[in-house]
Motif scaffolding. Structure first.
Motif, PDB file in Angstrom:
ATOM      1  N   ASP A 195       0.806  -1.231   0.000  1.00 42.30           N
ATOM      2  CA  ASP A 195       0.000   0.000   0.000  1.00 42.30           C
ATOM      3  C   ASP A 195       0.842   1.285   0.000  1.00 42.30           C
ATOM      4  OD1 ASP A 195      -2.406  -1.383  -0.090  1.00 42.30           O
ATOM      5  OD2 ASP A 195      -2.626  -1.463   2.071  1.00 42.30           O
ATOM      6  N   PRO A 196       1.713   1.467  -0.994  1.00 41.37           N
ATOM      7  CA  PRO A 196       2.515   2.699  -1.050  1.00 41.37           C
ATOM      8  C   PRO A 196       1.681   3.906  -1.479  1.00 41.37           C
ATOM      9  CG  PRO A 196       2.887   1.405  -3.012  1.00 41.37           C
ATOM     10  CD  PRO A 196       2.016   0.557  -2.116  1.00 41.37           C
ATOM     11  N   VAL A 197       2.086   5.090  -1.003  1.00 44.52           N
ATOM     12  CA  VAL A 197       1.336   6.325  -1.226  1.00 44.52           C
ATOM     13  C   VAL A 197       2.085   7.256  -2.182  1.00 44.52           C
ATOM     14  CG1 VAL A 197       0.371   8.394  -0.127  1.00 44.52           C
ATOM     15  CG2 VAL A 197       0.276   6.188   1.055  1.00 44.52           C
ATOM     16  N   LEU A 198       1.363   7.803  -3.153  1.00 42.12           N
ATOM     17  CA  LEU A 198       1.853   8.891  -3.992  1.00 42.12           C
ATOM     18  C   LEU A 198       1.318  10.193  -3.409  1.00 42.12           C
ATOM     19  CD1 LEU A 198       3.340   9.539  -6.738  1.00 42.12           C
ATOM     20  CD2 LEU A 198       1.045   9.640  -7.745  1.00 42.12           C
ATOM     21  N   GLU A 246      -1.187  -4.283  -3.266  1.00 42.71           N
ATOM     22  CA  GLU A 246      -2.296  -3.392  -2.919  1.00 42.71           C
ATOM     23  C   GLU A 246      -3.378  -4.212  -2.232  1.00 42.71           C
ATOM     24  OE1 GLU A 246      -2.136  -0.256  -3.214  1.00 42.71           O
ATOM     25  OE2 GLU A 246      -0.814   0.235  -4.896  1.00 42.71           O
ATOM     26  N   THR A 247      -3.829  -3.744  -1.060  1.00 45.95           N
ATOM     27  CA  THR A 247      -4.906  -4.456  -0.376  1.00 45.95           C
ATOM     28  C   THR A 247      -6.269  -4.199  -1.019  1.00 45.95           C
ATOM     29  OG1 THR A 247      -5.103  -2.644   1.230  1.00 45.95           O
ATOM     30  CG2 THR A 247      -3.727  -4.535   1.850  1.00 45.95           C
ATOM     31  N   CYS A 280     -11.174  -6.160  -1.639  1.00 49.48           N
ATOM     32  CA  CYS A 280     -10.267  -6.140  -0.491  1.00 49.48           C
ATOM     33  C   CYS A 280      -9.680  -7.524  -0.209  1.00 49.48           C
ATOM     34  CB  CYS A 280     -11.004  -5.657   0.756  1.00 49.48           C
ATOM     35  SG  CYS A 280     -11.428  -3.902   0.730  1.00 49.48           S
ATOM     36  N   VAL A 281      -8.376  -7.548   0.049  1.00 49.02           N
ATOM     37  CA  VAL A 281      -7.704  -8.775   0.457  1.00 49.02           C
ATOM     38  C   VAL A 281      -6.802  -8.488   1.643  1.00 49.02           C
ATOM     39  CG1 VAL A 281      -7.765  -9.880  -1.821  1.00 49.02           C
ATOM     40  CG2 VAL A 281      -5.812  -8.428  -1.199  1.00 49.02           C
ATOM     41  N   THR A 282      -6.465  -9.542   2.361  1.00 49.80           N
ATOM     42  CA  THR A 282      -5.489  -9.515   3.449  1.00 49.80           C
ATOM     43  C   THR A 282      -4.308 -10.384   3.046  1.00 49.80           C
ATOM     44  OG1 THR A 282      -7.131  -9.130   5.187  1.00 49.80           O
ATOM     45  CG2 THR A 282      -5.078 -10.211   5.845  1.00 49.80           C
ATOM     46  N   VAL A 333      -4.080  -6.003   6.742  1.00 54.10           N
ATOM     47  CA  VAL A 333      -5.532  -6.118   6.611  1.00 54.10           C
ATOM     48  C   VAL A 333      -6.170  -4.995   5.810  1.00 54.10           C
ATOM     49  CG1 VAL A 333      -5.645  -7.397   8.780  1.00 54.10           C
ATOM     50  CG2 VAL A 333      -5.991  -4.911   8.804  1.00 54.10           C
ATOM     51  N   GLY A 334      -5.374  -4.061   5.281  1.00 53.53           N
ATOM     52  CA  GLY A 334      -5.963  -2.957   4.534  1.00 53.53           C
ATOM     53  C   GLY A 334      -6.887  -2.136   5.399  1.00 53.53           C
TER      54      GLY A 334
END
Length: 286
Positions: A32-35, A68-69, A149-151, A160-161
């Motif tokens: 889950d990286p952020v731009l 990506e979750t 959604c996935v874990t 767990v997103g």
């Protein structure tokens, strides 16, 4: 084998990205990286992703996956940027195609945008397994917040997103397209069926009641203390509470900009003839 986990908190969106690595090896994944995105100026930046890159390079880590979750509604993904820098594969839950189909229509994307998940390198089905060096990754389909959604589970660590938050903040909203409180309840209990000592890593934290930000807890703590589902709260109680509460929630500020990037695996829309990439804002449609 239990992994090393390093969290990176993003102040602008209260998002936590992670590097999960072998205990004694170089293989790792980024989750889950952020731009960085300034909605007032319409400008992107890569400071948050570059901090992850610096950590990876300083530790001589090999990034095998960018995971990506789900298709996030509160931040833009840096998946595409990091793939370009690292050559890593991007993975997401297979039901991303359902999310793409809904938002392809909302944004009136051209036929050249296929809603088949082909923007990602792998679409993970429920209970999929994959290698991360000496670690085995396991994927649990945990919908309810969104259909995709996935874990991700590596040893004693689960990412767990947005399905769960820290115990004092509760659980995900279900008022996005394809969201469902009953489905979310079942997904949460799949996670809570993991061993008590399993470390759970949240995608967000908001520091309720002024406490310091935190993003790691355990299955045992969530099962006992989560304010929405802990202490054996019944399905009926949860559905009633979650549905009533979500009817009063405002839309995330970055939903409309972020989704159209995140269904593209973090890639910005193609530049137009003037060399500028544009995000669409559908008016009076949501």
């Amino acid at each position: 084998m239990n992994p090393r986990v390093k969290g990176f908190f993003h102040d602008g969106t209260n998002t936590v990205s992670y590097v999960v690595a072998e205990a004694d090896g170089p293989a790792c994944a980024i989750v889950d990286p952020v731009l960085d995105y300034d909605p007032k100026a319409g400008r992107t930046a890569t400071a948050a992703a570059d901090a992850i890159l610096a950590y990876v390079r300083a530790g001589n880590l090999k990034v095998e996956w960018i995971l990506e979750t789900h298709a996030h509604a509160d931040h833009l993904s840096a998946g595409s940027y990091l793939k370009e820098k690292l050559g890593s594969r991007i993975g997401v839950g297979a039901n991303i195609v359902a999310v793409q189909s809904v938002f392809k229509d909302l944004y009136h994307l051209e036929p050249s945008f296929p809603a088949d998940g082909s923007q990602f390198d792998r679409l993970f089905e429920d209970e999929a397994r994959f290698k991360l060096g000496g670690l085995e990754g396991r994927v649990l389909w945990t919908p309810g917040h969104t259909p995709a959604c996935v874990t991700y589970i590596f040893g004693d660590a689960a990412f767990v997103g947005d399905t769960l938050f820290m115990p004092d903040f509760g659980t995900a909203r279900v008022d996005f397209p394809g969201g469902d409180a009953s489905v979310l309840y079942d997904s949460i209990h799949r996670i809570l069926a993991l061993p008590d000592e399993t470390r759970l890593f949240m995608c967000h934290d908001y520091g309720p009641n002024g406490r310091d930000y935190a993003w790691e807890t355990t299955v045992a703590k969530q099962r006992a203390e989560n304010i929405h589902v802990g202490a054996n709260r019944s399905r009926e109680e949860f559905i009633g509470f979650r549905t009533e509460r979500d009817a009063c929630l405002s839309m995330p500020e970055l939903l409309l900009p972020s989704i159209q990037v995140n269904i593209r695996a973090g890639a910005l829309p193609e530049e137009e003839s003037n060399g500028i990439s544009y995000l669409k804002i559908p008016l009076n449609a949501v």
